[in-house]
Scaffold this motif. Structure first.
Motif, short mmCIF file in Angstrom:
data_model
loop_
_atom_site.label_atom_id
_atom_site.label_comp_id
_atom_site.label_asym_id
_atom_site.label_seq_id
_atom_site.Cartn_x
_atom_site.Cartn_y
_atom_site.Cartn_z
N ASP A 294 15.53 -14.59 8.57
CA ASP A 294 14.88 -15.82 7.94
C ASP A 294 13.38 -15.88 8.52
O ASP A 294 13.54 -15.56 9.81
CB ASP A 294 15.62 -17.16 8.37
N SER A 295 12.32 -15.86 7.98
CA SER A 295 11.11 -15.63 8.65
C SER A 295 10.75 -16.59 9.63
O SER A 295 10.02 -16.28 10.72
CB SER A 295 9.97 -15.71 7.48
N GLU A 296 11.19 -17.92 9.45
CA GLU A 296 10.74 -18.99 10.74
C GLU A 296 11.59 -18.52 11.70
O GLU A 296 10.96 -18.67 12.98
CB GLU A 296 11.13 -20.32 10.13
N GLU B 70 17.36 -24.71 7.59
CA GLU B 70 16.85 -23.78 8.71
C GLU B 70 16.88 -24.49 9.86
O GLU B 70 16.81 -24.10 11.10
CB GLU B 70 15.47 -23.64 8.21
N LYS C 194 21.47 -18.41 5.80
CA LYS C 194 21.31 -19.46 6.51
C LYS C 194 22.60 -20.16 6.48
O LYS C 194 23.21 -21.12 7.41
CB LYS C 194 20.16 -20.19 6.35
N ASN D 234 15.90 -26.67 2.13
CA ASN D 234 15.69 -25.21 2.93
C ASN D 234 15.36 -25.33 4.27
O ASN D 234 16.02 -24.76 5.13
CB ASN D 234 14.81 -24.34 2.09
N LYS D 235 14.45 -26.27 4.53
CA LYS D 235 13.83 -26.42 5.99
C LYS D 235 14.90 -27.11 6.83
O LYS D 235 15.28 -27.07 7.83
CB LYS D 235 12.60 -27.38 5.96
MG MG Z 1 12.95 -19.29 5.80
#
Ligand code: MG
Ligand code: NDP
Length: 384
Positions: free
Chosen positions: A150-152, A221, A125, A217-218
């Motif tokens: 990235d999972s989201e 993201e 990311k 991290n968020k």
């Molecule tokens: Mg993620």
């Protein structure tokens, strides 16, 4: 026809989950190139198992050691350095390049892959946070796909399919809240690297595990979502979801919300992005509704997660601010892991770098890389 895959970051956490997907779907996916930083033994083992014809060890000393006989197959062409990494990303026979190196080291290879017309599966990311404007523009110009791993973002990508952009009201990214979600805020001062590198739901590399605890991290993201899905910060939200089963939501203008669910393992998102637009049997057990479980959600508390607020600030400021956020965070986390900084000093480093760096409203790629280097030096020298 098999899809030919180049995997940058093969020896890491995403790398090993990707290998599980490749083992299970060897009739559809073929590994044609791998790269790592310095782990020559593991990279050699991967080249043997998957008969990989091209490999890069970025670190020169590791490359020289490997040349002296750490067991790469004779059929693997091994090279070293950043140019070799870019050449691997642009490998003529490759169809898709999965970028799973850590940090901004992924940026140049991503641009090289795009220029060569390869689809990109993007786990990294940081490269979008630094160079999102340039990467997205290049991908549009070359007509290549940026498939989120990235999972989201993978969840959002799946929920958005078939829906015009104008029907989207907002994206709601889920976050586990990390390992100190329920700790008293006044105990955060005593968090050690050993504590911060254990995650309750996900098994990941050390840097992203610390970022998950601080919710930097968020924050990264949110910036990643801004570039991938072309939405302003006001339409990007975060919700804490401790079980990590709902990987994100899309809310449409009529109030309907779509979500994507799967167990907390990266193999689901990796498989989706590599096989897209095909689907196939998963490599792990799916969500099991025969055993009761709950899904909980709550809004994040910014006093607990100052890095999340700082990321929003950087995203709203735009220009070079996200690059400063990213570089300051990366250095602060490395210094925390080296026991040079306390856990609560991570946001202080980011705050200091953001408030003292002039924000360039539309920096070139070269300027961004300069700002990245300057911020790293500044964050490295900061004393408390
Ligand atoms: Mg993620
Ligand atoms: P790891 O630290 O586990 O692995 C990093 C990998 O990249 C290793 O293979 C490492 O090689 C390699 N590498 C590092 N620097 C370079 C370089 N300059 N050139 C070539 N190879 C390099 O990280 P993760 O797998 O956890 O994360 C990778 C990326 O994916 C990050 O950007 C992270 O934010 C993102 N991500 C990770 C998730 C996860 O679940 N882990 C989830 C979502 C996103 P070596 O082993 O030799 O050091």
């Amino acid at each position: 026809m098999k899809k030919k895959v180049v995997l940058l970051g093969a020896t890491g956490s995403i790398g090993s989950s990707t290998l599980r997907v490749l083992r299970a779907h060897s009739e559809r996916l073929q590994l044609v190139g791998v790269a790592a930083q310095s782990n020559d033994r593991e990279l050699a083992a991967i080249c043997h198992e998957f008969a990989v014809p091209h490999a890069v060890l970025n670190d020169d000393a590791s490359y020289r050691r490997a040349r002296q006989g750490s067991g790469f197959p004779g059929t693997t062409q091994l090279s070293s350095g950043t140019q070799a990494l870019e050449a691997l990303a642009a490998l003529p026979e490759a169809d898709i390049v999965l970028i799973a190196v850590v940090g901004v080291a992924g940026l140049r290879p991503a641009l090289a892959a795009i220029e060569a017309g390869k689809d990109i599966a993007l786990a990294n990311k940081e490269l979008l946070v630094l160079g999102g404007a340039h990467v997205v523009k290049a991908a549009q110009r070359k007509g290549v796909r940026l498939l989120p791993t990235d999972s989201e973002h993978n969840a959002i990508f799946q929920c958005l399919e078939g829906h015009p952009h104008g029907q989207v009201d907002k994206l709601i990214l889920t976050a586990s809240g990390g390992q100190f979600r329920d700790s008293p805020v006044d105990q955060l001062a005593t968090v050690t690297p050993e504590m911060a590198t254990q995650h309750p739901n996900w098994s990941m590399g050390p840097k992203i595990t610390v970022d998950s605890a601080t919710m930097a991290n968020k924050g990264l993201e949110l910036i990643e979502a801004h570039w991938l899905f072309n939405l302003e910060p006001e339409r990007l939200e975060v919700v804490i979801h401790p079980q990590s089963i709902v990987h994100s939501f899309v809310q449409f203008i009529d109030g309907s919300i779509l979500a994507q669910l799967s167990p907390p393992s990266m193999t689901f998102a990796i498989q989706h992005s590599l096989l897209y637009p095909e689907r196939a049997t998963p490599v792990e057990a799916t969500v099991d509704f025969t055993n009761p479980f709950s899904l909980d959600f709550k809004a994040p508390d910014y006093a607990r997660y100052p890095c999340l607020q700082l990321a929003y600030d950087a995203l709203r400021a735009g220009g070079s601010a996200p690059a400063v956020f990213n570089a300051a965070n990366e250095v602060a986390v490395a210094r925390f892991l080296a026991k040079e900084l306390a856990y609560l000093e991570i946001p202080e480093v980011i705050r200091h770098c953001l408030s003292t760096t002039h924000n360039d409203p539309s920096p070139s790629l070269e300027q961004l890389l300069e700002i990245d280097a300057e911020t790293r030096a500044q964050a490295q020298a900061l004393k408390f």
